[in-house]
Design an enzyme around this catalytic site. Sequence first.
Site, PDB file in Angstrom:
ATOM      1  N   GLU A 107     -44.926 -17.745 -13.812  1.00 36.33           N
ATOM      2  CA  GLU A 107     -44.277 -16.520 -13.347  1.00 36.33           C
ATOM      3  C   GLU A 107     -44.542 -16.239 -11.879  1.00 36.33           C
ATOM      4  OE1 GLU A 107     -46.122 -16.773 -16.084  1.00 36.33           O
ATOM      5  OE2 GLU A 107     -44.623 -16.546 -17.668  1.00 36.33           O
ATOM      6  N   ASP A 120     -44.708  -8.910 -32.148  1.00 33.65           N
ATOM      7  CA  ASP A 120     -45.530  -9.713 -31.218  1.00 33.65           C
ATOM      8  C   ASP A 120     -46.785  -8.961 -30.768  1.00 33.65           C
ATOM      9  OD1 ASP A 120     -44.110 -12.012 -31.333  1.00 33.65           O
ATOM     10  OD2 ASP A 120     -43.083 -11.769 -29.415  1.00 33.65           O
ATOM     11  N   PHE A 127     -44.549 -10.154 -18.455  1.00 37.61           N
ATOM     12  CA  PHE A 127     -44.770 -11.309 -17.576  1.00 37.61           C
ATOM     13  C   PHE A 127     -44.063 -11.150 -16.230  1.00 37.61           C
ATOM     14  CE2 PHE A 127     -44.614 -13.233 -21.996  1.00 37.61           C
ATOM     15  CZ  PHE A 127     -45.971 -13.048 -22.210  1.00 37.61           C
ATOM     16  N   SER A 133     -34.466 -15.800 -25.104  1.00 39.05           N
ATOM     17  CA  SER A 133     -34.858 -14.434 -25.461  1.00 39.05           C
ATOM     18  C   SER A 133     -34.326 -13.412 -24.462  1.00 39.05           C
ATOM     19  CB  SER A 133     -36.386 -14.321 -25.512  1.00 39.05           C
ATOM     20  OG  SER A 133     -36.903 -15.176 -26.505  1.00 39.05           O
ATOM     21  N   ARG A 146     -35.628  -5.353 -26.527  1.00 37.28           N
ATOM     22  CA  ARG A 146     -35.370  -6.395 -27.519  1.00 37.28           C
ATOM     23  C   ARG A 146     -34.422  -5.938 -28.633  1.00 37.28           C
ATOM     24  NH1 ARG A 146     -38.449  -7.751 -32.468  1.00 37.28           N
ATOM     25  NH2 ARG A 146     -37.666  -9.745 -33.164  1.00 37.28           N
ATOM     26  N   ARG A 164     -30.731  -6.401 -23.673  1.00 36.91           N
ATOM     27  CA  ARG A 164     -30.892  -7.770 -23.140  1.00 36.91           C
ATOM     28  C   ARG A 164     -29.633  -8.597 -23.403  1.00 36.91           C
ATOM     29  NH1 ARG A 164     -33.703 -11.418 -27.508  1.00 36.91           N
ATOM     30  NH2 ARG A 164     -33.717 -10.010 -29.277  1.00 36.91           N
ATOM     31  N   HIS A 216     -37.540  -7.257 -23.409  1.00 40.77           N
ATOM     32  CA  HIS A 216     -38.695  -7.036 -24.285  1.00 40.77           C
ATOM     33  C   HIS A 216     -39.679  -6.026 -23.707  1.00 40.77           C
ATOM     34  CE1 HIS A 216     -36.866 -10.566 -25.975  1.00 40.77           C
ATOM     35  NE2 HIS A 216     -37.683 -10.561 -27.003  1.00 40.77           N
TER      36      HIS A 216
END
Lengths: 293, 317
Positions: free
Chosen positions: B59, B118, B84, B38, B168, B11, B110
């Site tokens: 989204e 998470d 998402f 993020s 991530r 990322r 992610h």
Amino acid sequence: MSNPQAPAQLAKAGASASLEAAHISSLEELERIAKTLRRDIVTMIGRAASGHPGGSLSTVEILTSLFFNVMRHRPSEPKWPDRDRFILSKGHGAPALYSALAETGYFPMEWLSTLRRLGSPLQGHPDMNRVPGVEFSTGSLGQGLSVATGMALAARMDKRDYRVYALLSDGECQEGQTWEAAMFAGHHELDNLTVMVDANGCQLDGFICSILDLDPLPAKWKAFGWHTLEVDGHSISELLAALEEARSTKGVPTAIIAHTIKGKGVSFMENNNEFHGKAPSPEQVARALEELA
Amino acid sequence: MAAFPMGASTREAYGKALVELGRENPNIIVLDADLSSSTQTIAFGKEFPDRFINVGLAEQNLMGIAAGLAASGKTVFASTFAVFATSRCYDQVRVSIAQTHLNVKIVASHAGISVGEDGASHQAIEDLALMSALPGFTVVVPADEVETPQAIRAAANTEGPFYVRCGRPKAPVVYPPDYHFTLGQAVLMRAGADVTLVANGLMLAPALEAAAALERDGIDARVLSVPTVKPLDQEALVKAAVETGALVVAEEHLLHGGLGSRVAQVLAERRPVPISFVALRDTFGESGKPDELLAKYGLTAEEIRKAALATVRRKTT
């Protein structure tokens, strides 16, 4: 299903790439065109033996006002960068859009008789990659306003002055995405964006007020930061005035709640939800065309 | 075990690549849905505020706006977490982006269980299955900071919808500096004749480590990197099946519909050989440190090694 103007425009289209669609200001003429659109709709859905007559007929004056008077567009040059954009978010109203596009000269009138047939460009729901003049593919309700919002943003980024129109159904205002987009357009003050809500009060399973009431719909749009107007959606003069007000409204997008009658113009289809997604029989087509003569 | 130097996360490599692309191409627009710090699109947003839009937590609208901008001629990058960006707004991607075949590049961060703490709600394990299922979509899973910028550049320069999967955690650098990414092409990472280990993304380093371990077992393992999940490099896979006679596919994804399923489908039609799969099997993830999770769910070099040994035994010749 014929309009003497269409072939002439098609012929001219070849000669001049800069031809813009006729701007018709006579109300009588616009009302005559609206009747032609209704005849097209009934005829093509009857021939296809499939389609959504009710929600197509309710949009006719809205489409007539936009395509024959308000919008800046060139049927001979569907991708003209400065054209106004029209998104039929309520994609099941495709027959009305196809009729407006054919009658303005985007494609031959003969296409209309191929609606929903295998190999036809005229899919059950509009496909931008098959039909000149279809600005965006729709059919899954609730998506059109987001797309229109993206186009309005693009106009702002590119410093172009085209306007973007999205036609939503009232039932479609039950979709959450509609309000995501409404919130966004309000926040970003997209005054080049106009929503028309075809408020015919019906959805597939029945009356909106009994299934999931939207009342007060204008207040909802207002609360999301939109200049909001209510008109008789079958009065072309009211529609033209509202669209003019939308154009001159700065700093906020405009939502025009157009109160309409599902199946408008055909007595036995009006407010009759049987004709939401059912085609008329050949006898019913004949009766409807008599009424629309 | 072969050790690789730790590099940037994919990322982070994406965020950096976007800024470079933004400088070269004024037509690039970047959208995010409140996760820009993020997904790392924030750097683009800082340098090009007029070409960056944070749509907020919406989204479905993110994908619709991306489609509207793309239909107006923009090259649009739309980013959020992989969960998402895919399942949350699948119909919007399906109708407004895939069916229209627009120039929208969905670059999700992610992905996989390596999200870590998470937990399951944030760990996309089915995203490749969803996005590969959409007609006309190109799906890419880069492995490290060398490959990611090239994959992003290829997405920007190739017409049509893309899904690029980023992760991530920091990612080991598995490619040499002179590596050249070609869309749709598998990469021979290590020659070998007894079995082929197929991997991408975060599983490429464990696959290479497994190959080194297998050498000590007397097994000569080939390692084939397959960053482009769709369209798949069928020829490289058939060649591997012909030349090594057995494959192991390792991925940080569900077995169903991921790289393994797609490889198996190709080889079933063209060159059936024994194949084993190192993947998640009908389970969601959970909270934990990335390494703990990868170990618990069997996404390790050791599991790849064991699968290779078992698969080699299944070879008929």
